[in-house]
Design an enzyme around this catalytic site. Sequence first.
Site, PDB file in Angstrom:
ATOM      1  N   HIS A 109      -3.825  -5.111   0.679  1.00  0.00           N
ATOM      2  CA  HIS A 109      -3.290  -5.464   1.998  1.00  0.00           C
ATOM      3  C   HIS A 109      -3.320  -6.956   2.231  1.00  0.00           C
ATOM      4  O   HIS A 109      -4.218  -7.473   2.915  1.00  0.00           O
ATOM      5  CB  HIS A 109      -4.073  -4.734   3.093  1.00  0.00           C
ATOM      6  N   GLU A 126      -1.423  -8.588   4.160  1.00  0.00           N
ATOM      7  CA  GLU A 126      -1.083  -8.917   5.550  1.00  0.00           C
ATOM      8  C   GLU A 126      -2.315  -9.159   6.399  1.00  0.00           C
ATOM      9  O   GLU A 126      -2.284  -9.957   7.341  1.00  0.00           O
ATOM     10  CB  GLU A 126      -0.222  -7.800   6.156  1.00  0.00           C
ATOM     11  N   CYS A 155       0.821  -1.216   0.000  1.00  0.00           N
ATOM     12  CA  CYS A 155       0.000   0.000   0.000  1.00  0.00           C
ATOM     13  C   CYS A 155       0.850   1.260   0.000  1.00  0.00           C
ATOM     14  O   CYS A 155       1.384   1.611  -1.062  1.00  0.00           O
ATOM     15  CB  CYS A 155      -1.011  -0.040   1.142  1.00  0.00           C
TER      16      CYS A 155
HETATM   17  N1  LIG Z   1      -1.905   6.816   2.491  1.00  0.00           N
HETATM   18  C1  LIG Z   1      -1.820   6.133   1.222  1.00  0.00           C
HETATM   19  C2  LIG Z   1      -1.554   4.649   1.455  1.00  0.00           C
HETATM   20  C3  LIG Z   1      -2.769   4.004   2.047  1.00  0.00           C
HETATM   21  C4  LIG Z   1      -2.446   2.884   3.005  1.00  0.00           C
HETATM   22  O1  LIG Z   1      -1.310   2.452   3.197  1.00  0.00           O
HETATM   23  N2  LIG Z   1      -3.498   2.439   3.654  1.00  0.00           N
HETATM   24  C5  LIG Z   1      -3.339   1.525   4.742  1.00  0.00           C
HETATM   25  C6  LIG Z   1      -3.697   2.175   6.036  1.00  0.00           C
HETATM   26  C7  LIG Z   1      -5.187   2.227   6.123  1.00  0.00           C
HETATM   27  C8  LIG Z   1      -5.609   2.919   7.405  1.00  0.00           C
HETATM   28  O2  LIG Z   1      -5.180   2.469   8.494  1.00  0.00           O
HETATM   29  O3  LIG Z   1      -6.288   3.921   7.240  1.00  0.00           O
HETATM   30  C9  LIG Z   1      -3.094   6.297   0.408  1.00  0.00           C
HETATM   31  O4  LIG Z   1      -4.114   6.702   0.994  1.00  0.00           O
HETATM   32  O5  LIG Z   1      -3.067   5.988  -0.794  1.00  0.00           O
END
Ligand SMILES: N[C@@H](CCC(=O)NCCCC(=O)O)C(=O)O
Length: 259
Positions: free
Chosen positions: A220, A222, A112
């Site tokens: 994701h 994981e 991500c």
């Molecule tokens: N911020 C970036 C990457 C998004 C990301 O890694 N999401 C995983 C976390 C999700 C959460 O906990 O909100 C984008 O928005 O593209």
Amino acid sequence: MTKPIVAIPADIRSFDGATWHAVQHQYLRAALNAAGVMAFIIPAFEAGYDADAILDRVDGLLVSGSASNVHPSLYGAEATERDGPFDPARDATSLPLIRRAIDRAIPLLAICRGIQELNVALGGSLASEIHEEPGIWDHRRPEGVDRDGMYAIRQTVHIKAGSCIADILGPGDIRVNSLHRQAIARTAPRLQVEATAEDGTVEAVSVIDARAFAVGVQWHPEYWAETDAASNRLFAAFGGAVRSYAAGKLPVITAQASA
Ligand SMILES: N[C@@H](CCC(=O)NCCCC(=O)O)C(=O)O
């Protein structure tokens, strides 16, 4: 062989009135239970780090997702408040580790935010608020649901035949989750697109001519790594690459057990 170790760069978070270096449990659990490796959290600092000193001590690099975004200045764009929240310490820690891991053929799995960092680290760019673009699906985190609902498997991505990921998951369509507002805009020269969403959004890449496992995914794996077959196979493949790397390193002379 002792259990291999992978580095995972932390996010800078604030709670309880303090600053924390944090990684979500789901990444650490997937590394241990699906890849069979230990993930050691790397604190995030904007300066003072030696990426090689970290990589000398691990057998792989796992780059996690995060609600924060890569700072646009790192891909030549102007930052607007819509591009936040930012985490410059995470950027400054993660991008050099990604570049050096690729240079040194240390296995890399980027998830991500991680695929976005991989793309920026190698000279690509990102697009923000992609759901506002015509024809682009809403890839954002579902709201008003529990965490299982946020990470629900709900999107079809198409894995290209002949890709690295196709070697792991097979070519064709798989179902994945989706929690992102940004996506790859200009793909870095050294990356090949390996999977796309039905709206054309880049969902996976690999490093061209990489001498080790070097894959990024926008979804994701994981979160469901212990129960979803495709997620599990991806982490198992990363773990296998990490073990191969570890086995190929010069043996560490361990201190003789005390008598
Ligand atoms: N911020 C970036 C990457 C998004 C990301 O890694 N999401 C995983 C976390 C999700 C959460 O906990 O909100 C984008 O928005 O593209």
